[in-house]
Design a protein around this motif. Structure first.
Motif, PDB file in Angstrom:
ATOM      1  N   GLY A 267      44.695  29.660  37.304  1.00 33.01           N
ATOM      2  CA  GLY A 267      45.891  29.635  36.463  1.00 33.01           C
ATOM      3  C   GLY A 267      46.016  31.013  35.812  1.00 33.01           C
ATOM      4  N   PHE A 268      47.243  31.469  35.622  1.00 32.26           N
ATOM      5  CA  PHE A 268      47.437  32.851  35.153  1.00 32.26           C
ATOM      6  C   PHE A 268      46.898  33.108  33.744  1.00 32.26           C
ATOM      7  CE2 PHE A 268      50.020  32.566  38.905  1.00 32.26           C
ATOM      8  CZ  PHE A 268      49.734  33.773  39.522  1.00 32.26           C
ATOM      9  N   PRO A 269      47.010  32.163  32.807  1.00 28.20           N
ATOM     10  CA  PRO A 269      46.427  32.439  31.480  1.00 28.20           C
ATOM     11  C   PRO A 269      44.909  32.659  31.546  1.00 28.20           C
ATOM     12  CG  PRO A 269      47.972  30.598  31.357  1.00 28.20           C
ATOM     13  CD  PRO A 269      47.790  30.917  32.816  1.00 28.20           C
ATOM     14  N   GLN A 270      44.210  31.872  32.365  1.00 28.26           N
ATOM     15  CA  GLN A 270      42.757  32.037  32.453  1.00 28.26           C
ATOM     16  C   GLN A 270      42.400  33.335  33.197  1.00 28.26           C
ATOM     17  OE1 GLN A 270      38.747  29.480  33.659  1.00 28.26           O
ATOM     18  NE2 GLN A 270      40.682  28.841  34.485  1.00 28.26           N
ATOM     19  N   GLU A 271      43.198  33.688  34.203  1.00 31.13           N
ATOM     20  CA  GLU A 271      42.958  34.965  34.902  1.00 31.13           C
ATOM     21  C   GLU A 271      43.023  36.130  33.906  1.00 31.13           C
ATOM     22  OE1 GLU A 271      45.120  36.065  38.399  1.00 31.13           O
ATOM     23  OE2 GLU A 271      44.706  34.172  39.441  1.00 31.13           O
ATOM     24  N   LYS A 272      44.042  36.085  33.037  1.00 29.53           N
ATOM     25  CA  LYS A 272      44.210  37.151  32.054  1.00 29.53           C
ATOM     26  C   LYS A 272      43.045  37.126  31.049  1.00 29.53           C
ATOM     27  CE  LYS A 272      47.615  38.956  28.703  1.00 29.53           C
ATOM     28  NZ  LYS A 272      46.585  39.490  27.829  1.00 29.53           N
ATOM     29  N   TRP A 273      42.715  35.932  30.588  1.00 27.70           N
ATOM     30  CA  TRP A 273      41.587  35.776  29.638  1.00 27.70           C
ATOM     31  C   TRP A 273      40.310  36.350  30.243  1.00 27.70           C
ATOM     32  CZ3 TRP A 273      37.177  32.938  30.776  1.00 27.70           C
ATOM     33  CH2 TRP A 273      36.289  32.691  29.707  1.00 27.70           C
ATOM     34  N   LEU A 274      40.095  36.115  31.518  1.00 31.65           N
ATOM     35  CA  LEU A 274      38.865  36.571  32.168  1.00 31.65           C
ATOM     36  C   LEU A 274      38.829  38.099  32.249  1.00 31.65           C
ATOM     37  CD1 LEU A 274      36.246  36.150  33.713  1.00 31.65           C
ATOM     38  CD2 LEU A 274      37.598  35.720  35.786  1.00 31.65           C
ATOM     39  N   LEU A 275      39.898  38.674  32.796  1.00 30.20           N
ATOM     40  CA  LEU A 275      39.892  40.134  32.961  1.00 30.20           C
ATOM     41  C   LEU A 275      39.897  40.857  31.611  1.00 30.20           C
ATOM     42  CD1 LEU A 275      42.112  40.851  36.086  1.00 30.20           C
ATOM     43  CD2 LEU A 275      39.722  41.529  35.736  1.00 30.20           C
ATOM     44  N   ASP A 276      40.638  40.303  30.652  1.00 30.26           N
ATOM     45  CA  ASP A 276      40.643  40.916  29.314  1.00 30.26           C
ATOM     46  C   ASP A 276      39.242  40.868  28.703  1.00 30.26           C
ATOM     47  OD1 ASP A 276      43.290  41.407  29.586  1.00 30.26           O
ATOM     48  OD2 ASP A 276      43.976  39.864  28.169  1.00 30.26           O
ATOM     49  N   GLY A 277      38.577  39.749  28.880  1.00 27.68           N
ATOM     50  CA  GLY A 277      37.232  39.606  28.326  1.00 27.68           C
ATOM     51  C   GLY A 277      36.251  40.550  28.995  1.00 27.68           C
ATOM     52  N   LEU A 278      36.327  40.641  30.310  1.00 30.14           N
ATOM     53  CA  LEU A 278      35.439  41.552  31.033  1.00 30.14           C
ATOM     54  C   LEU A 278      35.681  42.995  30.592  1.00 30.14           C
ATOM     55  CD1 LEU A 278      35.640  40.018  34.644  1.00 30.14           C
ATOM     56  CD2 LEU A 278      33.692  39.891  33.066  1.00 30.14           C
ATOM     57  N   SER A 279      36.952  43.326  30.328  1.00 31.45           N
ATOM     58  CA  SER A 279      37.294  44.702  29.937  1.00 31.45           C
ATOM     59  C   SER A 279      36.656  45.081  28.608  1.00 31.45           C
ATOM     60  CB  SER A 279      38.805  44.848  29.796  1.00 31.45           C
ATOM     61  OG  SER A 279      39.440  44.468  30.979  1.00 31.45           O
ATOM     62  N   THR A 280      36.576  44.130  27.696  1.00 33.31           N
ATOM     63  CA  THR A 280      36.069  44.450  26.358  1.00 33.31           C
ATOM     64  C   THR A 280      34.585  44.139  26.213  1.00 33.31           C
ATOM     65  OG1 THR A 280      36.783  42.281  25.606  1.00 33.31           O
ATOM     66  CG2 THR A 280      38.309  44.103  25.241  1.00 33.31           C
ATOM     67  N   SER A 281      33.971  43.628  27.275  1.00 36.23           N
ATOM     68  CA  SER A 281      32.552  43.276  27.193  1.00 36.23           C
ATOM     69  C   SER A 281      31.695  44.520  26.974  1.00 36.23           C
ATOM     70  CB  SER A 281      32.126  42.600  28.502  1.00 36.23           C
ATOM     71  OG  SER A 281      30.709  42.565  28.574  1.00 36.23           O
ATOM     72  N   ARG A 282      30.702  44.376  26.112  1.00 37.80           N
ATOM     73  CA  ARG A 282      29.754  45.470  25.908  1.00 37.80           C
ATOM     74  C   ARG A 282      28.398  45.103  26.489  1.00 37.80           C
ATOM     75  NH1 ARG A 282      30.027  45.765  19.830  1.00 37.80           N
ATOM     76  NH2 ARG A 282      28.484  47.442  19.981  1.00 37.80           N
ATOM     77  N   ALA A 283      28.370  44.022  27.244  1.00 34.24           N
ATOM     78  CA  ALA A 283      27.096  43.566  27.809  1.00 34.24           C
ATOM     79  C   ALA A 283      26.765  44.328  29.094  1.00 34.24           C
ATOM     80  CB  ALA A 283      27.174  42.074  28.107  1.00 34.24           C
ATOM     81  N   ALA A 317      44.978  35.645  46.620  1.00 35.48           N
ATOM     82  CA  ALA A 317      45.644  36.553  45.665  1.00 35.48           C
ATOM     83  C   ALA A 317      44.896  36.549  44.332  1.00 35.48           C
ATOM     84  CB  ALA A 317      47.102  36.140  45.477  1.00 35.48           C
ATOM     85  N   SER A 318      44.362  35.377  43.938  1.00 32.36           N
ATOM     86  CA  SER A 318      43.533  35.311  42.725  1.00 32.36           C
ATOM     87  C   SER A 318      42.306  36.191  42.884  1.00 32.36           C
ATOM     88  CB  SER A 318      43.067  33.875  42.459  1.00 32.36           C
ATOM     89  OG  SER A 318      44.013  33.140  41.732  1.00 32.36           O
ATOM     90  N   ARG A 319      41.693  36.119  44.059  1.00 33.14           N
ATOM     91  CA  ARG A 319      40.502  36.921  44.335  1.00 33.14           C
ATOM     92  C   ARG A 319      40.826  38.414  44.292  1.00 33.14           C
ATOM     93  NH1 ARG A 319      37.728  35.075  49.531  1.00 33.14           N
ATOM     94  NH2 ARG A 319      39.481  36.032  50.622  1.00 33.14           N
ATOM     95  N   ASP A 320      41.955  38.777  44.924  1.00 29.96           N
ATOM     96  CA  ASP A 320      42.353  40.186  44.929  1.00 29.96           C
ATOM     97  C   ASP A 320      42.621  40.681  43.509  1.00 29.96           C
ATOM     98  OD1 ASP A 320      42.119  40.110  47.652  1.00 29.96           O
ATOM     99  OD2 ASP A 320      44.281  39.929  48.038  1.00 29.96           O
ATOM    100  N   ARG A 321      43.264  39.836  42.698  1.00 30.29           N
ATOM    101  CA  ARG A 321      43.559  40.261  41.316  1.00 30.29           C
ATOM    102  C   ARG A 321      42.269  40.420  40.517  1.00 30.29           C
ATOM    103  NH1 ARG A 321      48.215  36.666  42.035  1.00 30.29           N
ATOM    104  NH2 ARG A 321      46.954  34.907  41.329  1.00 30.29           N
ATOM    105  N   LEU A 322      41.298  39.493  40.748  1.00 29.67           N
ATOM    106  CA  LEU A 322      40.038  39.584  40.004  1.00 29.67           C
ATOM    107  C   LEU A 322      39.232  40.802  40.442  1.00 29.67           C
ATOM    108  CD1 LEU A 322      37.865  38.513  38.073  1.00 29.67           C
ATOM    109  CD2 LEU A 322      37.026  37.069  39.940  1.00 29.67           C
ATOM    110  N   LEU A 323      38.985  40.925  41.752  1.00 32.66           N
ATOM    111  CA  LEU A 323      38.131  42.017  42.223  1.00 32.66           C
ATOM    112  C   LEU A 323      38.836  43.359  42.027  1.00 32.66           C
ATOM    113  CD1 LEU A 323      36.547  40.387  45.411  1.00 32.66           C
ATOM    114  CD2 LEU A 323      35.643  40.482  43.075  1.00 32.66           C
ATOM    115  N   GLY A 324      40.155  43.401  42.273  1.00 33.93           N
ATOM    116  CA  GLY A 324      40.924  44.621  42.029  1.00 33.93           C
ATOM    117  C   GLY A 324      40.894  44.996  40.548  1.00 33.93           C
ATOM    118  N   GLY A 325      41.014  43.999  39.697  1.00 31.81           N
ATOM    119  CA  GLY A 325      41.001  44.235  38.248  1.00 31.81           C
ATOM    120  C   GLY A 325      39.652  44.767  37.785  1.00 31.81           C
ATOM    121  N   ILE A 326      38.578  44.224  38.363  1.00 29.16           N
ATOM    122  CA  ILE A 326      37.228  44.700  38.029  1.00 29.16           C
ATOM    123  C   ILE A 326      37.093  46.170  38.400  1.00 29.16           C
ATOM    124  CG2 ILE A 326      34.798  44.507  38.752  1.00 29.16           C
ATOM    125  CD1 ILE A 326      35.281  41.431  38.899  1.00 29.16           C
ATOM    126  N   ASP A 327      37.621  46.522  39.571  1.00 35.03           N
ATOM    127  CA  ASP A 327      37.532  47.906  40.046  1.00 35.03           C
ATOM    128  C   ASP A 327      38.392  48.833  39.189  1.00 35.03           C
ATOM    129  OD1 ASP A 327      36.794  49.983  41.877  1.00 35.03           O
ATOM    130  OD2 ASP A 327      38.806  49.813  42.731  1.00 35.03           O
TER     131      ASP A 327
END
Lengths: 447, 286
Positions: A267-283, A317-327
């Motif tokens: 779902g798009f809200p969780q996709e955004k929550w995930l990538l936003d969280g990964l972006s701000t992670s300091r772990a 497309a979810s996978r591409d958005r996640l892995l692309g977003g990570i990169d």
């Protein structure tokens, strides 16, 4: 059914014999929640081991062990973690849980299929033709009864007792391959009643906090848990918000439907929550704890391609958005932990699975089942095809077991514990493989 | 079932849990004075007639309907006069606040054990302060008409029964193939493992000379293929007929009259991983 409420006293001590009790309190066990109590204890010391127990009237529970998470600024030198999934009780003994328990990990991730809801065959355990074990669960009393039965298993009890658990559901806590409001041909309004019943029984029986308490057929399962500077866990829900499986589910050739950018497994809200969280992670380590494989899984030999519609392959497309977003965001050390497949599949997650030179941006460990699928074997025909057809896949195994991990600031080590047999009691558990990920290098290596 | 307290502790950032299988006896006052329930209870049919045949389990449906504006969870509790046996005694469910109302039902099997005296027995269903009573009138077993199916409603026996089916499914008089999905019929519980067996036993010996089997269609792929028909001789089973390579839905086997208290089909191979019967019928000489 007992309509009374009971008071339950809880205690937390620094020692197993409860000489040093540091916290205590009283909770109420009510019939509305099947006499479960959920105590969220605050103010304990970070990264400390504690023991807890419950008392009601003259009955005292066994003591459980737990370990608190480190403080947000703290960098652990080491964290031990186990992850497991898929425990069809009628298909075997929970020998893997016994082994998991003995290791007293810092934390256990259970990634779904804690129960199975469907009507099933007579199993391998004595008494398995009892209708209460084989019939389908649809109503709340039936789901509750199913958990009550699973929880009588002494090895599963030991696993709970050994460590804190972080749990997510997969499909069988509700019904096979459900997707949002869809489950086979069941009318949506009927399915949502079943989903509410299933969620309620899941929450009652799992160590979940108040924010996860379902509101009818809605449940906030996805959440983030921080383990200081060493690790951050993004626990995902790939069932409740996904689009219905493409092409009628099953295993099919990827097509426009599986690649449709308007479809999502999170779902798009969780996709955004995930990538936003990964972006701000300091772990150092960014862990995804979830249900099913992100990696490409071509299941047929030769030039034809057929992939499961139920995994991220059905939502590429979810996978591409996640892995692309990570990169794009330069997120390091992403480790995906999942289950559901009843087999071990270890993969490098690359931006383009069809290009052997494509950049690897994350690592995935899909763990095998505790029992589902019975004994299995080291590498079955299906596993051989997967290894041949998917060069990004680095290791496969088709026995039963779980994965025991050690995480340090420098490396992630996954140890694959497998059972020689689960269809008989007291099988032997051994280490089938050790695989590692070096901090800063996403590709899997031999340890 | 024995009451179980599930205690779950969430400590210092991570959740932990333990299941506590000990009953507790410290009663605490339940909260009173809650909003008036808007859940409507009903049980149907209003009255049930049954005979003491053990494999004619009749059933009742308990329905809970939320007529209020807020979704709720509700319970119904069932109690049957002895010696009637219910398949289950609790129904708990979520009830959405829908417009129109959305009733939610659960079916309960009612078994009349052999030897139950004819008369009326009550099944009492309660939900909160509501109560509904379904009287079950147990009549004597009627004498069988000449030429009647001797297996109908009698005690079925099987090597195993899959969780989606009931043991009595193939002696319930329903041989309509389209009802398979509604769980009439018998399906064993050991996928890919043979032999399986299914039969019927009587409280007294019967004279029989014909067995009619109705297997799941299409018989070539879903039916029973290789099987023996056997009668019980004391503690052991004796084969009276053998069939190899069956592909028919309806298999009639006649044999010289036998006097026995039990008969079964021993399935060595099915068209699929399972042994499946729609109906198992046994007849005696006219």
């Amino acid at each position: 059914m007992d309509r009374r409420a009971y008071s339950v006293q809880w205690e937390i001590a620094t020692d197993e014999r409860f000489r040093q009790v540091v916290k205590r309190g009283t909770a109420k066990a009510t019939p509305e929640y099947s006499h479960s109590v959920h105590v969220d204890v605050r103010g304990l010391k970070p990264a400390h081991e504690y023991y807890y127990r419950f008392r009601s009237g003259r009955f005292v529970s066994p003591a459980g062990r737990t370990k608190t998470a480190p403080a947000p600024h703290q960098m652990l030198s080491s964290l031990t973690l186990a992850f497991a999934s898929c425990q069809a009780s009628w298909e075997g003994w929970f020998t893997a849980h016994r082994d998991l328990a003995a290791r007293r990990h810092d934390v256990v991730l259970f990634l779904g299929d804690y129960i199975y809801e469907f009507g099933n065959d007579r199993g391998v355990r004595p008494g398995d033709d009892d209708l209460l074990r084989t019939r389908q669960a649809v109503t709340l009393d039936e789901y509750r009864q199913r958990y009550a039965y699973y929880k009588t298993d002494p090895d599963l009890q030991a696993a709970h007792q050994s460590a804190p658990w972080i749990a997510v559901f997969d499909d069988h806590e509700v019904v096979d391959n459900w997707a949002d409001m869809y489950a086979g041909s069941t009318p949506t309004n009927e399915f949502l009643v079943r989903r509410a019943n299933a969620f309620r029984a899941y929450w009652e029986n799992m160590p979940l906090r108040a924010p996860q308490r379902p509101n009818g057929p809605e449940m906030q399962l996805y959440r983030r848990l921080q383990y200081g500077q060493l690790a951050e866990f993004s626990m995902l829900d790939t069932r409740q918000y996904r689009n219905d499986q493409a092409n009628g589910d099953g295993t099919k050739a990827p097509n426009a439907a599986t690649a449709d950018p308007t479809r999502s497994i999170l779902g798009f809200p969780q996709e955004k929550w995930l990538l936003d969280g990964l972006s701000t992670s300091r772990a150092t380590w960014n862990v995804l704890g979830h249900q099913t494989a992100i990696t490409l899984l071509d299941t047929v030999s030769g030039p034809n391609v057929a992939v499961p519609m139920d995994t991220w392959d059905g939502y590429s497309a979810s996978r591409d958005r996640l892995l692309g977003g990570i990169d794009e965001r330069g997120i390091k050390n992403v480790v995906s932990l999942a289950g559901d497949l009843h087999r071990t599949v270890v993969s490098d997650l690359a931006l383009d699975f069809n290009d052997p030179d494509s950049k690897v941006v994350a690592t995935e460990f899909v763990g095998t089942s505790i029992t589902s699928g019975q004994d299995g074997q080291d590498l079955d025909a299906g596993g051989r095809v997967l290894l041949e057809e998917n060069p990004h896949m680095k290791f496969g195994n088709f026995q039963r077991g779980y994965v025991s991990c050690e995480i340090t600031p420098d490396a992630w080590l996954s140890e694959f514990r497998v059972c020689d047999r689960v269809t008989v009691p007291n099988g032997t558990v051994s280490t089938r493989a050790r695989l590692a990920v070096e901090s800063g290098v996403a590709a899997v290596q031999q340890a | 079932m024995k009451k179980t307290v599930i205690a779950t502790l969430v400590a210092g950032g991570v959740a932990v849990g333990v299941a506590l299988a000990a009953p507790v006896d410290t009663a605490v006052a339940s909260p009173e004075g809650k909003a008036r329930s808007e859940v409507v209870l009903s049980a149907s049919p209003a009255a049930v007639s049954a005979s003491e045949l053990p494999c004619l389990p009749t059933s009742i449906a308990v329905t809970l309907t939320n007529t209020g504006a807020e979704p709720v969870f509700a319970d119904a509790i069932l109690e049957a006069d002895r010696p009637l046996v219910l398949s289950d005694t609790v129904f708990s469910t979520y009830l959405p606040a829908s417009n129109p109302d959305q009733p939610v039902a659960k079916s309960f099997g009612v078994q009349v054990p052999r030897g139950t005296k004819p008369g009326t027995y009550d099944i009492t269903v309660t939900s909160g302060k509501q109560k509904d009573v379904v009287p079950v009138t147990v009549r004597p077993v009627p004498p069988r008409e000449p030429g009647a199916n001797l297996a109908y409603g009698e005690q079925a026996i099987a090597s195993s029964t899959h969780g989606n089916f009931t043991l009595c499914g193939a002696v319930d008089g329903d041989r309509d193939q389209s009802h398979w999905d509604t769980l009439t019929g018998w399906n064993d519980a050991t996928s890919g493992v043979f032999p399986d067996w299914y039969g019927v036993e009587w409280p007294t010996a019967q004279t029989i000379d014909r067995i009619e089997l109705w297997t799941k269609t299409p018989a070539a792929t879903n039916g029973i293929r290789d099987f023996d028909l056997q009668v019980r001789d004391g503690e052991s089973w004796r084969t009276i007929a053998q069939v190899i390579g069956n592909a028919q839905e309806h298999i009639v086997t006649t044999f010289p009259a036998e006097r026995t208290d039990a008969v079964r089909v021993l399935v060595h191979l099915g068209g699929s991983n399972y042994s499946r019967l729609i109906e198992f019928e046994v007849y005696g000489p006219q």
